[in-house]
Design an enzyme around this catalytic site. Structure first.
Site, PDB file in Angstrom:
ATOM      1  N   GLU A   1       0.632   3.891   1.641  1.00  0.00           N
ATOM      2  CA  GLU A   1       0.706   4.124   3.090  1.00  0.00           C
ATOM      3  C   GLU A   1       2.017   3.889   3.952  1.00  0.00           C
ATOM      4  O   GLU A   1       2.812   3.934   4.140  1.00  0.00           O
ATOM      5  CB  GLU A   1       0.374   4.290   4.174  1.00  0.00           C
ATOM      6  CG  GLU A   1      -1.304   5.059   3.776  1.00  0.00           C
ATOM      7  CD  GLU A   1      -2.645   4.704   2.584  1.00  0.00           C
ATOM      8  OE1 GLU A   1      -3.902   4.936   2.321  1.00  0.00           O
ATOM      9  OE2 GLU A   1      -2.147   2.943   2.669  1.00  0.00           O
TER      10      GLU A   1
ATOM     11  N   CYS B   1      -6.344   1.907   5.405  1.00  0.00           N
ATOM     12  CA  CYS B   1      -7.035   0.733   5.919  1.00  0.00           C
ATOM     13  C   CYS B   1      -6.576   0.516   7.394  1.00  0.00           C
ATOM     14  O   CYS B   1      -5.527   1.371   7.878  1.00  0.00           O
ATOM     15  CB  CYS B   1      -6.471  -0.304   5.018  1.00  0.00           C
ATOM     16  SG  CYS B   1      -4.811  -0.886   4.933  1.00  0.00           S
TER      17      CYS B   1
ATOM     18  N   HIS C   1       1.473  -1.163   0.288  1.00  0.00           N
ATOM     19  CA  HIS C   1       0.231   0.036  -0.563  1.00  0.00           C
ATOM     20  C   HIS C   1       1.099   1.399  -0.352  1.00  0.00           C
ATOM     21  O   HIS C   1       1.900   1.421   0.192  1.00  0.00           O
ATOM     22  CB  HIS C   1      -0.640   0.140   1.023  1.00  0.00           C
ATOM     23  CG  HIS C   1      -2.249  -1.279   1.035  1.00  0.00           C
ATOM     24  ND1 HIS C   1      -2.733  -1.709   1.942  1.00  0.00           N
ATOM     25  CD2 HIS C   1      -2.489  -2.181   0.065  1.00  0.00           C
ATOM     26  CE1 HIS C   1      -3.412  -2.119   1.788  1.00  0.00           C
ATOM     27  NE2 HIS C   1      -3.218  -2.604   0.465  1.00  0.00           N
TER      28      HIS C   1
ATOM     29  N   CYS D   1      -2.954   0.017   7.471  1.00  0.00           N
ATOM     30  CA  CYS D   1      -2.216   1.086   7.374  1.00  0.00           C
ATOM     31  C   CYS D   1      -2.364   2.354   8.400  1.00  0.00           C
ATOM     32  O   CYS D   1      -1.149   2.578   8.965  1.00  0.00           O
ATOM     33  CB  CYS D   1      -1.863   1.740   6.073  1.00  0.00           C
ATOM     34  SG  CYS D   1      -1.476   1.049   4.275  1.00  0.00           S
TER      35      CYS D   1
END
Length: 154
Positions: free
Chosen positions: A81, A107, A79, A110
């Protein structure tokens, strides 16, 4: 008179530009970490370094017809992040007390990683929601951690 954008507007715009580098074929997300108004790391979503890009068939989940929110056990993408946090660490930049700007609300994973990295605030451009039960747990995590999670004013 030439008006300057506020910090949130400025950093969200940069996050959107970072997202253009994403190699995910499902959704492009960009993130930046800011400490004392200086960008210390950027990240976008896609496969790990050295692995065939998602857009070239590198990720089995992204190449499938799995519905949104499903099939993550087969997803090899990192991801945005996560990439920003890892890139800060890779280059020796402390994230403690920083602010994470991202194009999509993080999410669970993260959000947890941001908390562990010492990020004090997450500013996201677009919402990402869970069902009511999971959303309650997500909000409890945010509340108990003390991290600030917000969307900038439009």
């Amino acid at each position: 008179m030439n008006e300057r954008p506020g910090w949130d507007e400025y950093y969200v715009a940069i996050s959107r530009t970072v997202a253009t580098r994403a190699n995910c074929c499902r959704r492009k997300v960009g993130a930046i970490i800011v400490v004392e108004n200086a960008i210390i790391a950027t990240g976008y979503n896609g496969t790990p370094m050295g692995v065939r890009n998602c857009i070239d068939g590198g990720c089995p989940r992204c190449a499938s017809d799995a519905p949104t929110g499903a099939g993550y056990d087969a997803c090899i993408c990192v991801h945005a992040e996560q990439n920003a946090i890892v890139m800060a660490a890779r280059h020796g930049n402390a994230t403690k007390g920083g602010r994470l700007y991202t194009t999509l609300r993080p999410c669970f994973g993260c959000a947890k990683e941001s908390i562990q990295a010492g990020i004090r605030e997450i500013v996201f451009a677009e919402p990402f929601g869970y069902g009511p039960e999971l959303e309650d747990v997500y909000q409890r995590l945010i509340r108990e951690s003390g991290i600030v999670l917000r969307q900038p004013a439009s």
